[in-house]
Write a protein that holds these residues in place. Structure first.
Motif, PDB file in Angstrom:
ATOM      1  N   CYS A  94       0.881  -1.175   0.072  1.00 47.08           N
ATOM      2  CA  CYS A  94       0.083   0.140   0.057  1.00 47.08           C
ATOM      3  C   CYS A  94       0.663   1.048   0.031  1.00 47.08           C
ATOM      4  CB  CYS A  94      -1.024   0.001   1.199  1.00 47.08           C
ATOM      5  SG  CYS A  94      -2.266  -1.404   1.105  1.00 47.08           S
ATOM      6  N   ASP A  95       2.238   1.045  -0.441  1.00 49.64           N
ATOM      7  CA  ASP A  95       3.009   2.242  -0.268  1.00 49.64           C
ATOM      8  C   ASP A  95       2.671   3.412  -1.350  1.00 49.64           C
ATOM      9  OD1 ASP A  95       5.556   3.902  -0.450  1.00 49.64           O
ATOM     10  OD2 ASP A  95       6.163   2.574   0.824  1.00 49.64           O
ATOM     11  N   PRO A  96       2.456   4.576  -0.989  1.00 53.98           N
ATOM     12  CA  PRO A  96       2.064   5.332  -2.194  1.00 53.98           C
ATOM     13  C   PRO A  96       3.016   5.933  -3.103  1.00 53.98           C
ATOM     14  CG  PRO A  96       2.361   6.543  -0.047  1.00 53.98           C
ATOM     15  CD  PRO A  96       2.600   5.034   0.282  1.00 53.98           C
ATOM     16  N   ARG A  97       4.128   5.437  -2.859  1.00 55.83           N
ATOM     17  CA  ARG A  97       5.489   5.716  -3.823  1.00 55.83           C
ATOM     18  C   ARG A  97       5.238   4.691  -4.940  1.00 55.83           C
ATOM     19  NH1 ARG A  97       9.964   5.724   0.881  1.00 55.83           N
ATOM     20  NH2 ARG A  97       8.555   3.961   1.605  1.00 55.83           N
ATOM     21  N   ILE A  98       4.502   3.554  -4.674  1.00 54.14           N
ATOM     22  CA  ILE A  98       4.099   2.644  -5.970  1.00 54.14           C
ATOM     23  C   ILE A  98       3.066   3.256  -6.790  1.00 54.14           C
ATOM     24  CG2 ILE A  98       3.565   0.508  -6.534  1.00 54.14           C
ATOM     25  CD1 ILE A  98       5.166  -0.709  -4.113  1.00 54.14           C
ATOM     26  N   ARG A  99       3.039   3.618  -7.854  1.00 50.94           N
ATOM     27  CA  ARG A  99       1.823   4.397  -8.716  1.00 50.94           C
ATOM     28  C   ARG A  99       1.581   3.511  -9.986  1.00 50.94           C
ATOM     29  NH1 ARG A  99       2.031  10.640  -8.246  1.00 50.94           N
ATOM     30  NH2 ARG A  99      -0.021  10.356  -9.196  1.00 50.94           N
ATOM     31  N   ILE A 100       0.297   3.353 -10.288  1.00 56.24           N
ATOM     32  CA  ILE A 100       0.064   2.912 -11.622  1.00 56.24           C
ATOM     33  C   ILE A 100       0.306   4.037 -12.262  1.00 56.24           C
ATOM     34  CG2 ILE A 100      -1.998   2.035 -12.997  1.00 56.24           C
ATOM     35  CD1 ILE A 100      -3.029   0.949 -10.300  1.00 56.24           C
ATOM     36  N   VAL A 101       0.755   3.769 -13.723  1.00 59.56           N
ATOM     37  CA  VAL A 101       1.051   4.989 -14.571  1.00 59.56           C
ATOM     38  C   VAL A 101      -0.313   5.806 -15.045  1.00 59.56           C
ATOM     39  CG1 VAL A 101       0.794   3.266 -16.827  1.00 59.56           C
ATOM     40  CG2 VAL A 101       2.183   5.292 -16.882  1.00 59.56           C
ATOM     41  N   LEU A 102      -1.393   5.191 -14.914  1.00 57.92           N
ATOM     42  CA  LEU A 102      -2.555   6.086 -15.443  1.00 57.92           C
ATOM     43  C   LEU A 102      -2.909   7.005 -14.283  1.00 57.92           C
ATOM     44  CD1 LEU A 102      -5.007   3.034 -16.768  1.00 57.92           C
ATOM     45  CD2 LEU A 102      -3.900   4.733 -17.946  1.00 57.92           C
ATOM     46  N   GLU A 103      -2.265   6.645 -13.034  1.00 59.69           N
ATOM     47  CA  GLU A 103      -2.583   7.918 -12.143  1.00 59.69           C
ATOM     48  C   GLU A 103      -1.748   9.212 -12.115  1.00 59.69           C
ATOM     49  OE1 GLU A 103      -3.639   4.440  -8.719  1.00 59.69           O
ATOM     50  OE2 GLU A 103      -1.481   5.442  -8.610  1.00 59.69           O
ATOM     51  N   ASP A 145      13.292   5.383  -5.086  1.00 61.26           N
ATOM     52  CA  ASP A 145      12.131   6.286  -4.393  1.00 61.26           C
ATOM     53  C   ASP A 145      10.966   6.397  -5.170  1.00 61.26           C
ATOM     54  OD1 ASP A 145      14.447   7.855  -2.993  1.00 61.26           O
ATOM     55  OD2 ASP A 145      15.098   8.387  -4.722  1.00 61.26           O
ATOM     56  N   ALA A 146      10.845   5.705  -6.180  1.00 62.32           N
ATOM     57  CA  ALA A 146       9.441   5.673  -6.955  1.00 62.32           C
ATOM     58  C   ALA A 146       9.434   4.387  -7.899  1.00 62.32           C
ATOM     59  CB  ALA A 146       9.275   6.925  -7.445  1.00 62.32           C
ATOM     60  N   CYS A 147       8.215   3.960  -7.805  1.00 58.61           N
ATOM     61  CA  CYS A 147       7.948   2.745  -8.722  1.00 58.61           C
ATOM     62  C   CYS A 147       6.639   3.179  -9.589  1.00 58.61           C
ATOM     63  CB  CYS A 147       7.943   1.382  -7.977  1.00 58.61           C
ATOM     64  SG  CYS A 147       7.492  -0.073  -8.996  1.00 58.61           S
ATOM     65  N   ILE A 148       6.860   2.983 -10.658  1.00 58.92           N
ATOM     66  CA  ILE A 148       5.834   3.206 -11.913  1.00 58.92           C
ATOM     67  C   ILE A 148       5.425   1.827 -12.462  1.00 58.92           C
ATOM     68  CG2 ILE A 148       4.945   4.277 -13.990  1.00 58.92           C
ATOM     69  CD1 ILE A 148       7.115   6.375 -13.452  1.00 58.92           C
ATOM     70  N   VAL A 149       4.051   1.601 -12.042  1.00 61.65           N
ATOM     71  CA  VAL A 149       3.555   0.408 -12.648  1.00 61.65           C
ATOM     72  C   VAL A 149       2.855   0.260 -14.114  1.00 61.65           C
ATOM     73  CG1 VAL A 149       2.202  -1.655 -12.145  1.00 61.65           C
ATOM     74  CG2 VAL A 149       3.322  -0.716 -10.112  1.00 61.65           C
ATOM     75  N   ALA A 150       3.399  -0.427 -14.990  1.00 65.96           N
ATOM     76  CA  ALA A 150       2.537  -0.173 -16.451  1.00 65.96           C
ATOM     77  C   ALA A 150       2.600  -1.308 -17.028  1.00 65.96           C
ATOM     78  CB  ALA A 150       3.444   0.936 -17.251  1.00 65.96           C
ATOM     79  N   CYS A 151       1.863  -2.308 -16.444  1.00 68.83           N
ATOM     80  CA  CYS A 151       1.708  -3.944 -16.911  1.00 68.83           C
ATOM     81  C   CYS A 151       0.317  -3.916 -17.356  1.00 68.83           C
ATOM     82  CB  CYS A 151       1.927  -4.626 -15.472  1.00 68.83           C
ATOM     83  SG  CYS A 151       3.411  -4.506 -14.738  1.00 68.83           S
TER      84      CYS A 151
END
Length: 270
Positions: A24-33, A184-190
């Motif tokens: 639930c870490d907010p530093r992991i964000r879906i690309v659409l966000e 520091d940040a992770c972008i998820v684009a799967c």
């Protein structure tokens, strides 16, 4: 109302790998966000995903002056060949192109013809539909991105995130090859995957009544779900009618078929 037609597109159904979904870490964000990448300046960034969204996001993070950017890919990055319809071609090559690619964006020929014949696609055995659908929309990156990314942004292929540790000052990602990444940040684009829970316009008990087979809602030829008063068009219909469903190109087929089931074909034609 006699019925409801839900046309929700892909946005409610992002695919997030298990370890990342569990965090639930907010530093992991879906690309659409994301609406921009300026907040990544000076930060260590990983992008997860081999599709165009993932590759382009890595480039945008790099251009936003991130301290470092790395692309993590479960398989490999596929670079698409230039096949845009506006590319100049001679008469013979243009004719061959039109025969091979009747609709841009689906490949390869000849199975791409299933994409423009939704009823023919729907008549295939379920397992065959799943295999063809996956091949027609195989993830890859546009050719223009290659010169800006390849050799510029590190790409780790054949890896996936198996564990996420949230620390006060960073994220520690454990990968399947035994290595780790401190970022520091992770972008998820799967990409996207249908999930009943994405039908948030429906109450939870009604949502559970939508039957699903191998990840896709069970639909009849009129796009009606197991709750007959609810029809699903657009991306949720892809499992039955093929990849044309998620694009504007498939809207006429869906509109006519749904209108027919509601007794509205005459008024639609008018």
């Amino acid at each position: 109302a006699r019925g409801a037609v839900l046309a929700l597109g892909v946005t409610p159904f992002p695919r997030v790998p298990g370890a990342l979904a569990a965090s639930c870490d907010p530093r992991i964000r879906i690309v659409l966000e994301r609406s921009g990448y300026e907040d990544l300046a000076g930060k260590r960034v990983v992008v997860v995903g081999a599709g165009n969204n993932g590759v382009e996001s890595a480039l945008l993070a790099h251009r936003a002056d991130a301290a470092s950017v790395e692309l993590l890919v479960r398989s490999r990055v596929r670079w698409f060949t230039e096949r845009e319809p506006h590319t100049p071609r001679g008469p013979v090559r243009q004719r061959l192109y039109d025969l091979a690619y009747p609709v841009v964006g689906f490949g390869p020929p000849p199975i791409n013809r299933f994409a423009i014949h939704p009823d023919a696609f729907a008549r295939l055995p379920h397992a065959a539909r799943m295999r063809i659908n996956a091949r027609l929309l195989r993830p890859g990156a546009a050719p223009w991105l290659r010169e800006h990314v390849e050799g510029v942004i590190p790409i780790s292929e054949g890896v996936e995130v198996t564990r996420v540790e949230s620390r006060s000052d960073e994220l520690l990602l454990s990968l399947g090859d035994g290595t780790t990444r401190a970022v520091d940040a992770c972008i998820v684009a799967c990409g996207f995957a249908f999930d009943r829970n994405g039908l948030t316009v429906l109450a939870p008990d009604l949502r559970r009544r939508i039957d699903v087979l191998d990840g896709w809602p069970v639909l009849d030829r009129a796009f009606r779900s197991s709750v007959p008063q609810i029809s699903l068009v657009g991306f949720p219909a892809e499992g039955r009618f093929g990849p044309l469903s998620r694009f504007v190109e498939g809207s006429e087929f869906a509109a006519v078929r749904v209108a027919e089931s509601l007794g509205g074909v005459r008024s639609l034609a008018a």
